[in-house]
Write a protein that holds these residues in place. Structure first.
Motif, mmCIF file in Angstrom:
data_model
loop_
_atom_site.group_PDB
_atom_site.id
_atom_site.type_symbol
_atom_site.label_atom_id
_atom_site.label_comp_id
_atom_site.label_asym_id
_atom_site.label_seq_id
_atom_site.Cartn_x
_atom_site.Cartn_y
_atom_site.Cartn_z
ATOM 1 N N THR A 355 -0.084 -2.769 -1.669
ATOM 2 C CA THR A 355 0.671 -2.043 -2.908
ATOM 3 C C THR A 355 0.941 -0.787 -2.184
ATOM 4 O O THR A 355 1.092 -0.548 -0.744
ATOM 5 C CB THR A 355 -0.556 -1.592 -3.777
ATOM 6 N N ASP A 356 1.457 0.260 -3.040
ATOM 7 C CA ASP A 356 1.801 1.531 -2.490
ATOM 8 C C ASP A 356 0.736 2.199 -1.531
ATOM 9 O O ASP A 356 1.217 3.028 -0.804
ATOM 10 C CB ASP A 356 2.162 2.249 -3.702
ATOM 11 N N ASP A 357 -0.507 1.966 -1.980
ATOM 12 C CA ASP A 357 -1.642 2.692 -1.185
ATOM 13 C C ASP A 357 -1.539 2.349 0.327
ATOM 14 O O ASP A 357 -1.722 3.020 1.252
ATOM 15 C CB ASP A 357 -2.771 2.633 -1.801
ATOM 16 N N GLY A 358 -1.290 0.923 0.452
ATOM 17 C CA GLY A 358 -1.289 0.346 1.874
ATOM 18 C C GLY A 358 0.040 1.038 2.638
ATOM 19 O O GLY A 358 0.042 1.162 3.828
ATOM 20 N N VAL A 359 1.406 1.005 2.042
ATOM 21 C CA VAL A 359 2.292 1.682 2.583
ATOM 22 C C VAL A 359 2.064 3.341 2.858
ATOM 23 O O VAL A 359 2.321 3.573 3.900
ATOM 24 C CB VAL A 359 3.517 1.683 1.751
ATOM 25 N N GLU A 360 1.301 3.898 2.085
ATOM 26 C CA GLU A 360 1.054 5.313 2.218
ATOM 27 C C GLU A 360 0.114 5.278 3.547
ATOM 28 O O GLU A 360 0.229 6.132 4.490
ATOM 29 C CB GLU A 360 0.256 6.035 1.375
ATOM 30 N N LEU A 361 -0.719 4.463 4.022
ATOM 31 C CA LEU A 361 -1.523 4.416 5.163
ATOM 32 C C LEU A 361 -0.585 4.154 6.416
ATOM 33 O O LEU A 361 -0.749 4.720 7.338
ATOM 34 C CB LEU A 361 -2.585 3.149 5.062
#
Length: 500
Positions: A355-361
């Motif tokens: 998800t977006d959280d993974g892309v943020e990481l």
């Protein structure tokens, strides 16, 4: 194959795998073609050769000399010899000594023209203008041409593809004889793709190819029945192999990887192999300390596998492609970004749980990224693009194909990325004309794909003429791409290859 800029009819190019493809023909032989690189490079390779007028008119128009266009089919028998014995399938592409070829004295024209046609200095420059497929045929014109063309420099970067049945000749008694691969050895091929082979076939290849022990650097096995034993023998005998690909090979196990992988391997690709799971990644991480590139398509690999990478891989591994690893989640991304901080190329294509959280990481921890592929990640939204734009200042390529939640707002974030050269938005169904306006100020863009975007109109697309540095524009299956628009682009974007 033709230039897409002028609308000529073109046979389809093969996938971008950099291989010399030899598909099966009705006579049991094959034809060869070549494609490698980006779509733009593919299309350039598919165009007719631009050859200087060095050959005499008489020689250039001889109908009995086999000099076909790039699109002409080329059988293995033709590649191997001008006249092959009936029922013989020669794979080595070597011309037999007994074949009847035109000698320099029999070539048409005056003596000076004949001398010019076999001058090695001229031929060494001339033959660079031909495709790999054409070179195979030109090598049959005469021995002088073959001697020049069989230099390894003309075949660098090409990989022959050999199917099982092309490795054997059927003798009159029904017995099989392994074909001669001397023609490959003369040209110095250091990589092969073997399709449908067994353990025995691989052993025969090792015994019959003169360069197999030390000279082969890359091996690709596709749809093969290689077992643990065969894999171990191959990597033990072929001491030069540093790049290994296993695709559609379902008979080797994780135990086979543990017993056969060698520390010299720097690039490994494993796809569609049903026995590959977390333990296989453990073997890869522990046995390959010099790994620089890992391409993995495995449906049963979980987040746990991404925690196996050691500090050694963290320094050496710069390319990681996780394609259709359906079980990978944001937790796996956490493990990955901390284990492999020096990645410059990352693909999470088809990792549908990210998800977006993974892309943020990814954006916060992998600041060296130059290429990021998030295609077929349906949970990615505009917020992920904001993270990318804020932190990945070195990013040059971004793939967002089938990210169906991307909107014009996300494109506005990307418009601030001054280093982005390639942007893929295939089948992003919410992108509209207004979103394209955000891209018009991106002077660094060289490649833009909008294939299959249903909401783009002719009016919105016409504004792309402001991107004067654009080199390739893909508008396949785009409803707003009309013949009039393509004509408009040909006038106002003369240096851009527009793919219809």
């Amino acid at each position: 194959m033709s230039n897409p800029r002028n609308g000529d009819t073109k046979p389809p190019c093969l996938p971008r795998n950099g291989l010399v493809k030899i598909p099966t023909q009705p006579n049991g032989l094959g034809s060869a073609s070549i494609t490698k690189g980006t779509p733009a490079v593919k299309n350039r390779l598919c165009q007719p050769s631009s050859v200087p007028a060095i050959l005499s008119p008489a020689l250039a128009h001889r109908s009995d000399l086999p000099i076909p266009s790039l699109a002409s089919p080329l059988s293995l028998a033709t590649l191997a010899s001008v006249s092959s014995p009936p029922g013989t399938s020669l794979v080595g592409l070597n011309v037999s000594e007994g074949s009847e070829q035109p000698s320099p004295e029999r070539l048409p024209g005056s003596p000076s023209e004949r001398q010019l046609a076999v001058d090695e200095k001229i031929l060494n420059r001339l033959f660079w203008y031909f495709s790999a497929c054409e070179k195979c045929v030109l090598a049959q014109v005469c021995k002088a041409w073959r001697r020049v063309l069989y230099q390894p420099k003309f075949w660098v970067g090409l990989t022959p593809v050999l199917h099982t049945k092309e490795l054997y000749n059927i003798l009159p008694g029904g017995e099989k004889e392994f074909v001669s691969l001397q023609g490959f050895a003369v040209r110095g091929f250091d990589g092969f793709c073997l399709v449908g082979v067994s353990d025995l076939d691989i052993c025969e290849f090792i015994d019959n190819y003169p360069l197999s022990k030390k000279g082969v650097k890359s091996m690709s096995l596709k749809r093969s029945t290689i077992t643990d034993a065969g894999l171990e023998v191959m990597l033990e005998q072929m001491q030069g192999v540093v790049r290994l690909e296993l695709s559609g090979c379902n008979d080797f196990t994780e135990a086979g990887l543990w017993s056969s992988l060698n520390a010299r391997i720097t690039a490994l690709s494993v796809s569609d192999c049903i026995n590959v799971a977390d333990d296989a990644i453990a073997a890869i991480s522990q046995l390959l300390p010099n790994l620089t590139e890992l391409n993995l398509q495995a449906y049963h690999v979980t987040d746990t596998a991404l925690a196996y990478f050691t500090a050694k891989q963290g320094y050496t591994t710069h390319t990681l492609r996780l394609n259709s690893c359906w079980e990978i989640t944001n937790h796996g991304v956490v493990n990955m970004v901390h284990s492999l901080p020096n990645l410059s190329v990352l693909s999470l294509s088809g990792c549908s749980k990210v998800t977006d959280d993974g892309v943020e990481l990814v954006a916060e921890n992998l600041r060296k990224l130059r290429s990021l592929d998030l295609s077929w990640c349906p949970r990615i939204t505009d917020m992920a693009l904001e993270y990318i734009a804020c932190d990945l200042h070195k990013l040059e390529e971004l793939v967002l194909d089938r990210c169906v939640r991307i909107t014009d707002t996300g494109l506005s974030y990307l418009s601030t990325m001054s280093s982005l050269r390639s942007l893929y938005l295939r089948w992003c169904c919410q992108v509209q004309d207004f979103g394209l306006k955000h891209l018009l100020g991106m002077g660094s863009l060289r490649l833009l794909s909008l294939a299959g975007c249903p909401l783009l109109t002719t009016t919105g697309l016409s504004g792309l003429v402001q991107l004067q540095e654009l080199e390739e524009l893909e508008l396949t299956n785009c409803p707003g791409a009309t013949p009039e628009l393509f004509k408009y682009f040909s006038q106002h974007l003369p240096c851009c290859m527009v793919i219809e």
